[in-house]
Design an enzyme around this catalytic site. Structure first.
Site: not given
Ligand SMILES: Cc1cc2nc3c(=O)[nH]c(=O)nc-3n(C[C@H](O)[C@H](O)[C@H](O)COP(=O)(O)OP(=O)(O)OC[C@H]3O[C@@H](n4cnc5c(N)ncnc54)[C@H](O)[C@@H]3O)c2cc1C
Ligand code: FES
Lengths: 257, 644
Positions: B47, B432, B50-51, B448, B337
């Protein structure tokens, strides 16, 4: 009930990067005007699958104009009709019943086709790796409000930072130049006080990386600006040219900076 | 099967001591690896959101060898990019009474008292450093004329602690993390594998030591070995098919880990976002969120009368029901929400919904435009209004927006301890994809914050607690465990390609999504969940007999990619419903119609349900085993969450 369209699609099909490609014709029947362009392709693909064929491959992910993944040239124009939109934001109400729509990938030597409408844009990542960052090791930052940044500067940096790295600018340019993409990053970071320390090094290495990856030169046609879904201004290119010239001069007289 | 609390529950490793000192103490007590040894350890980061990106970049800066994977063509496109509204931090730059403690308190309360206090406090502590870090990277947050950072109030907070970058906060934060990652890639510290999908986890002697992936361009199935695996693969909202998530978001990585033994915690805590653009037809592929920052200036209403046909502007004030302002006078349109979403569902159930489908409510800017002028509104939300117009063809400066709730975020995820390690040693889960900080409901602008806290500040410290006990580089992909899992993955791909049935992958995904939305969406009950638990396995069975996946595995094959994800959703959906059925209370995003007050508010049952449900996989189609982690509230008094 939403109005429906009957359309003819002329689509670039290419089984793989190595294979030959050609245009195939498909009927797109009963397409609701409220559907998005990619949903129209979903509908057509459902039909192709039902008929035992292989669906049309195209890149997409967020489908809301921000990830930069979608990348179709529609009727000769990267991202199709409308100003300031990505392919996934185009809706079928932009078309007329009976239209023929030509769908091709973003074309450029630096973006080889992987399959059908999908291209490889990793060259963009390499350009960023060459210097599209501010070196700020995690944990080393000072308080965020320690350096006030005048709003106009912050806003101008933001306008450049809005780039989503889709590559439409390259696809639109007859020289396949990546100047708008590179300038947007160089100026986003260079305008901010945090980015000043690496400013010269950044512009030199990013522009050189761009050249190394086979992108063409800018001949000031500004097709890039016209198709940019984030409407990034070509004036950043002018600014970058100045920055590049200044940095080259410094490079000639200072060996390390 | 329900197990006894704590007996067979792994230790959550919450440090002792006062809440405000736990993280500092833990950092002191955590193990260290000397700089020369760090480079001997390989960390696999799945992934690049952000994380993942923040973790990969920071771990590489520390000297670890990092390999990072994502399914998009570039790490910059992870779904974090779509976040619009903002990111919280307890900076108190506005001097409006904010503090780490208040952010902590709000988050625990917002989560409806179903999160771990210690984790949430740590999150609030890290929040301030995140903003410093991002500004240093060049993230162009909104600023005031004096040049200092601007804030707004967001998603049910009564202080202004949200930092934002127009409507593109996620994009700007991700580009910041991506640039840090790019720097490390250039320096040789991170090897990046885009268009590479993790399809399974490899355990060696019970420890997570590698992953099996499919190269999405060539179809090649192969493995990577490492000393530890980090999953930062995002949420599972797409189990509902329609959601605000990107098309590729999936549960595969987390679910495969679950099948290998990782506990899945609180899957039923799903967040339905109140302000999305309503569905327009059966072809709909995703739903678009309108940032809830819009609720700062927009007023939510429906006609008082059911079956109203007049245009919104022709409905006089006294025939409108501003139901959020009416029901929750102190929070009004900014009610959290879950509460806002249920409010919308209620008025639509009463037949007062608007738009062609009757599944919509108005979000009206007329009052704000009168007050502040159209230009001020355009300055604040211009790009959102533009986006709305592109999708609906309507101009929201002139007519109210129509909005409806949609699946948006998943609070549940793989169970992790305070070190962000799952019950499988060596498997860490970030962002997430884990369950850790938001309880039963996430506050706006907190995801975020969590993703970046996990990646920039938590894991770089806690990872050593695992790695220091491991000899680096002991496992390679030559180990038989890798061959075995590779074989299983290839076998499954072969199976998909040879079913040659009559239905497309999407048609199954749509059907599953509707079923889950219907029975396990905004409102749930025992009967509906029991029905879903009967129907999901039937649909799964049909899938394995009747799906059609054209093409082969020597090339890009998007149908094959989707088939793998949908197959996992078809199993995961059952887990979701089991969890929702077992939790016989209403809390946060989990609303059981049997458990509500006379006014229709959620009724928690702290006596019996103040625990984390951690599920253990027992085999496909078998009821999973529930383990419980008791939640202790030592600092925030359990109270009915009231926003009246
Ligand atoms: C439309 C929208 C608006 C939002 N607005 C806000 C906001 O204003 N403020 C806030 O705090 N939060 C907001 N959120 C929530 C927040 O954006 C997400 O919870 C957060 O960005 C998730 O980050 P993450 O790094 O955990 O995962 P993600 O950003 O979803 O990244 C997942 C990563 O994992 C990779 N991946 C997934 N499965 C696989 C696999 N099987 N093999 C290889 N790679 C894989 C993907 O390629 C990606 O790189 C919003 C969410 C959405 C949908
Ligand atoms: S699919 Fe993300 S910008 Fe179009």
């Amino acid at each position: 009930m939403a109005k429906k369209l009957q359309l003819t699609l002329k689509v670039w099909r290419q089984p793989s990067g190595k294979a030959e490609g050609r245009i195939e014709t498909y009927d797109a029947k009963d397409i609701p005007v409220t559907a998005s362009f990619l949903e129209m392709l979903d509908i057509v693909n459902e039909g192709i699958i039902a008929d035992g064929g292989e669906p049309i491959a195209f890149d997409h992910d967020c489908r809301e104009g921000i990830c930069g993944m979608c990348s179709l040239t529609i009727n000769g124009c990267p991202h199709g009709p409308g100003k300031g939109v990505t392919t996934c934001q185009v809706h079928m109400r932009s078309f007329q019943d009976g239209d023929t729509i030509w769908i091709e990938p973003f074309r450029a030597d630096a973006f080889p086709v992987l399959k059908d409408l999908m291209v490889d844009r990793t060259a963009f990542d390499h350009i960023i790796q060459a210097g599209g960052f501010i070196s700020a090791r995690t944990g080393s930052a000072v308080d965020a409000n320690a350096t006030p940044i005048p709003k106009p500067v912050a806003d101008a940096a933001f306008d450049a930072a809005a780039c989503i790295g889709c590559g439409a600018c390259v696809a639109a340019c007859k020289n396949a130049s990546a100047m708008l993409f590179v300038a947007a990053k160089v100026e986003h970071l260079g305008m901010l006080p945090q980015g000043k320390a690496e400013k010269d090094r950044r512009v030199l290495s990013m522009v050189r990386a761009m050249d190394d990856h086979g992108f063409g030169n800018c001949t000031n046609q500004y097709e890039c600006e016209a198709v940019c879904p984030k409407e990034i201004s070509a004036t950043y290119i002018t600014k970058m040219n100045r920055d590049f010239a200044a940095a080259s001069v410094k490079e000639a007289v200072v060996t390390e900076f | 099967m329900v197990s006894d609390i704590s007996k067979d529950m792994p230790d959550s490793k919450i440090p002792s001591g006062p809440i405000a000192e736990k993280w500092t103490k833990h950092k002191m007590d955590s193990r260290l690896i000397n700089p020369n040894n760090k480079r001997k350890y390989t960390v696999l980061v799945v992934g690049s959101g952000l994380a993942g990106a923040s973790a990969a970049a920071t771990l590489s800066e520390l000297g670890y060898k990092v390999k990072c994977f994502c399914y998009q063509d570039s790490p910059r496109r992870a779904h974090s990019i779509a976040a619009q509204g903002g990111i919280n931090a307890a900076k108190n730059y506005q001097n409006d009474g904010d503090s780490v403690y208040r952010l902590f308190y709000d988050t625990v309360k917002g989560g409806d008292f179903r999160s771990r206090e210690a984790n949430v406090h740590r999150l609030a502590e890290c929040s301030t450093e995140i903003i410093d870090q991002c500004v240093a990277q060049g993230v162009p947050f909104a600023r005031e004329y004096g040049g200092l950072l601007a804030n707004r109030s967001f998603g049910g907070a009564q202080v202004s602690r949200t930092f934002y970058a127009r409507g593109q906060t996620g994009q700007q934060l991700l580009i910041g993390a991506y640039s840090a990652l790019s720097k490390q890639i250039a320096a040789g510290g991170v090897e990046m594998y885009p268009r590479t999908e993790m399809l399974d986890l490899v355990l060696v002697d019970g420890h997570a030591k590698g992953i099996v992936v499919r190269d999405m361009v060539t179809g090649r199935v192969h493995s990577f070995a490492g000393d530890t695996v980090l999953l930062a693969t995002g949420g599972y909202g797409n189990v509902f098919y329609l959601s605000t998530n990107a098309m590729g978001c999936n549960v595969t990585a987390a679910y495969r880990a679950h099948k290998r033994g990782a506990y899945f915690a609180n899957p039923c805590y799903t967040q339905i976002h109140p302000t999305c653009i309503p569905v327009s037809g059966a072809y709909q592929s995703k739903l678009t969120l309108m940032s809830e920052s819009l609720r700062n200036d927009g007023r939510v209403w429906v006609p008082k009368k059911a079956g109203e046909t007049r245009r919104p502007r022709d409905i006089p004030e006294d025939e409108r029901d501003y139901y959020l302002e009416r029901k929750y006078p102190s929070f009004g349109n900014l009610a959290p929400r879950d509460i806002s979403s249920r409010g919308a569902k209620e008025v639509c159930d009463e037949g007062r919904g608007v738009g062609d489908t009757g599944l919509g409510v108005y979000l009206d800017f007329a009052a704000a435009i009168d007050r502040d002028g159209e230009d001020a509104i355009r300055e604040r939300y211009g790009n959102l209004f533009q986006m709305y117009e592109q999708i609906t063809g309507e101009n929201a400066y002139q007519t109210p927006m129509r909005i409806f709730p949609a699946v948006h975020y998943t609070m549940g995820g793989l169970w992790v301890d305070y070190n962000l390690m799952s019950n499988i040693p060596g498997l860490h889960v970030l962002g997430e994809a884990n369950f850790s900080d938001h309880g039963a409901n996430r506050l706006g602008a907190s995801a975020l914050m969590q993703g970046l806290a996990d990646g920039y500040f938590v894991i770089p410290c806690t990872i050593a607690n695992y790695l220091a006990g491991e000899t680096p580089g002991t496992v390679t992909t030559e180990h038989e465990a890798f061959k075995k899992v590779e074989e299983e993955v290839s076998q499954r791909i072969h199976q998909f390609l040879n079913i040659n049935g009559n239905r497309s992958v999407d048609s199954f995904h749509r059907e599953l999504g509707l079923m889950v939305w219907d029975k396990c969406g905004m409102a749930r009950d025992r009967e509906g969940l029991t029905e879903a638990l009967k129907k999901i396995p039937e649909l799964r069975e049909e899938f394995w007999k009747n799906v059609r996946v054209p093409g082969d595995n020597n090339n890009v094959n998007q149908e094959l990619e989707k088939a793998g994800r949908v197959a996992d959703f078809l199993e995961f959906a059952e887990l979701l419903c089991y969890d929702a059925r077992a939790r016989e209370e209403s809390c946060g995003g989990h609303f059981r119609t049997e458990y509500q007050t006379e006014e229709g508010e959620a009724m928690r049952d702290d006596e019996n349900y103040a625990y984390v449900s951690a599920w253990e996989h027992e085999g496909v189609g078998k009821e999973p085993t529930l383990h419980k982690e008791n939640l202790e509230f030592e600092n925030v008094k359990l109270a009915v969450r009231s926003y009246k």
